[in-house]
Design an enzyme around this catalytic site. Structure first.
Site, PDB file in Angstrom:
ATOM      1  N   SER A   1     -20.701 -55.717  47.180  1.00 28.22           N
ATOM      2  CA  SER A   1     -19.274 -55.670  46.906  1.00 28.22           C
ATOM      3  C   SER A   1     -19.022 -55.540  45.399  1.00 28.22           C
ATOM      4  CB  SER A   1     -18.587 -56.906  47.500  1.00 28.22           C
ATOM      5  OG  SER A   1     -17.198 -56.774  47.493  1.00 28.22           O
TER       6      SER A   1
ATOM      7  N   ASP B   1     -15.298 -50.642  57.035  1.00 34.39           N
ATOM      8  CA  ASP B   1     -15.042 -51.661  56.021  1.00 34.39           C
ATOM      9  C   ASP B   1     -13.556 -51.704  55.668  1.00 34.39           C
ATOM     10  OD1 ASP B   1     -14.956 -53.293  53.719  1.00 34.39           O
ATOM     11  OD2 ASP B   1     -16.942 -52.645  53.087  1.00 34.39           O
TER      12      ASP B   1
ATOM     13  N   HIS C   1     -17.068 -55.361  55.919  1.00 33.59           N
ATOM     14  CA  HIS C   1     -17.461 -55.959  54.649  1.00 33.59           C
ATOM     15  C   HIS C   1     -18.237 -57.253  54.925  1.00 33.59           C
ATOM     16  CE1 HIS C   1     -16.680 -55.323  50.387  1.00 33.59           C
ATOM     17  NE2 HIS C   1     -16.587 -56.632  50.226  1.00 33.59           N
TER      18      HIS C   1
END
Length: 378
Positions: free
Chosen positions: A231, A319, A351
């Site tokens: 991320s 995501d 995610h």
């Protein structure tokens, strides 16, 4: 009493069905993101509960609702597992073609297998904590024995929207790689909004310099380094790898990292899931009208060149927080510049797909990382 049990089973089946929906559909609000990770990466465990509820309701007209909901939930929970076979086949084919295969018997022989879903994660490796920037109170943890022959180094950078998280985040891959013979250094960095870009990038460079300086005492080979981030940490790993001009950095791995800050600003996620403008403004010190140089300088995509290190991108196509198109856009630039790369595309994953190291996404991403690191660091 039987009436209360019937209601309890109906409530449990209803709850499990509600969560199972997010194994297939994107979440509408932020608080449901983590349940979606559970549905996609731990759903095979929940199937057992669903089937037990369905079994108790078999043939009982009073439990028709619970039976139907539990059965439907089971099907939805199984979809990531079923889809993993196809995705694994693609990742294996592309990974072997790009990086080669491993003869090591301790490596995952296949990218995905059903029995592995129900195994434990990696064994714990030794961990040492160090301060690498006393002035800013920044620490790191080194996984693996700090003696013996120098080992290739993997630097792990945590996620958390640049405003949260630390080096203890999702350590399973760190333990796994340490057990595979790598030194792994999980680092932290200064967090927004109190600290804005480029301080986070500077912290990554400070950590790299400190690890090189202490390579001998940590049994690290300072000439063989890979960066790995998830991320926000994926963005920092890519950025550091592409701008450092450091020949010691042999490769970069990004789990679902944003690659173009300007694109993220103009294509924000659902505001009920994540406030993209606020997140980027806090990290970069304002919007693109006020600090355009920060938006440009924080975008790894803009720094891709023929000299960029080989890159592995791992991303779920559904995501909700960092859109998959971010990876697609970076992939296009890597292709244009002829940079060796692979994209591990996981169509069910959201995610945080690596939360369960033995789940569908955890297995496939670990297989891809093993081959990638063996190629670029050895």
């Amino acid at each position: 009493m039987s009436g209360a049990l019937t209601l309890a089973r109906l409530a449990a089946a209803g709850f499990l069905f509600f969560i199972s929906v997010f194994a297939v559909f994107k979440v509408p609000i932020g608080p449901l993101w983590k349940p979606a990770v559970v549905a996609t990466e731990y759903g095979h465990f929940l199937v057992v509960i669903c089937l037990a509820i369905a079994a108790f309701g078999w043939g009982d007209s009073r439990q028709t609702g619970a039976f139907a909901l539990a059965l439907c939930a089971s099907v939805l929970y199984l979809t990531p597992t079923l889809r993993a076979f196809g995705a694994a086949a693609v990742v294996e084919r592309e990974g072997k073609a790009r990086w080669g295969d491993l003869s090591d018997a301790n490596a995952q022989s296949s990218a995905f297998s059903l029995p592995r879903l129900f195994t434990r994660g990696p064994a714990a490796a030794p961990v040492q904590r160090h301060v690498f920037d006393a002035a800013n109170g920044l620490e790191l943890e080194v996984y693996g024995p700090c003696d013996g022959s120098p080992r290739p180094l993997v630097i792990a950078i945590h996620g958390g929207s640049w405003n949260s998280g630390d080096y203890t985040q999702l350590p399973a891959i760190n333990h796994h790689l340490a057990n595979r013979g790598y030194a792994v250094a999980a680092i932290t960095y200064r967090l927004a909004p109190n600290h804005t870009f480029p301080k986070q990038r500077e912290d990554v460079f400070t950590a790299i310099a400190w690890l090189k300086e202490h390579a001998a005492e940590l049994a690290i080979d300072p000439t063989r380094i890979a960066l790995l981030g998830r991320s926000a940490g994926g963005q920092l790993a890519l950025l550091a790898g592409y701008v450092a001009a450091d020949t010691a950095i042999k490769g970069v791995v990004s789990y679902y990292g944003p690659t173009d800050m300007n694109y993220a600003w103009t294509h924000p996620t659902n505001p009920r899931v994540l406030d993209t403008p606020r997140t980027l403004s806090e990290y970069l010190g304002g919007g693109p009208d006020h600090v355009p140089e920060h938006f440009n300088d924080a975008s790894p995509r803009g720094f891709v060149s023929q000299e960029s290190p080989p890159t592995l991108l791992i991303h779920g196509t559904r995501d909700e927080l960092v859109f998959y198109v971010q990876t697609e856009r970076l992939q296009a630039r890597l292709t244009e510049e002829g940079v060796p790369h692979q994209v591990a595309s996981l169509p069910w994953a959201t995610h945080g797909l690596d939360a369960n190291p033995t789940g569908p996404s955890g297995q496939i991403s670990t297989w891809a990382i093993e081959r990638f690191l063996a190629n670029v660091l050895n």
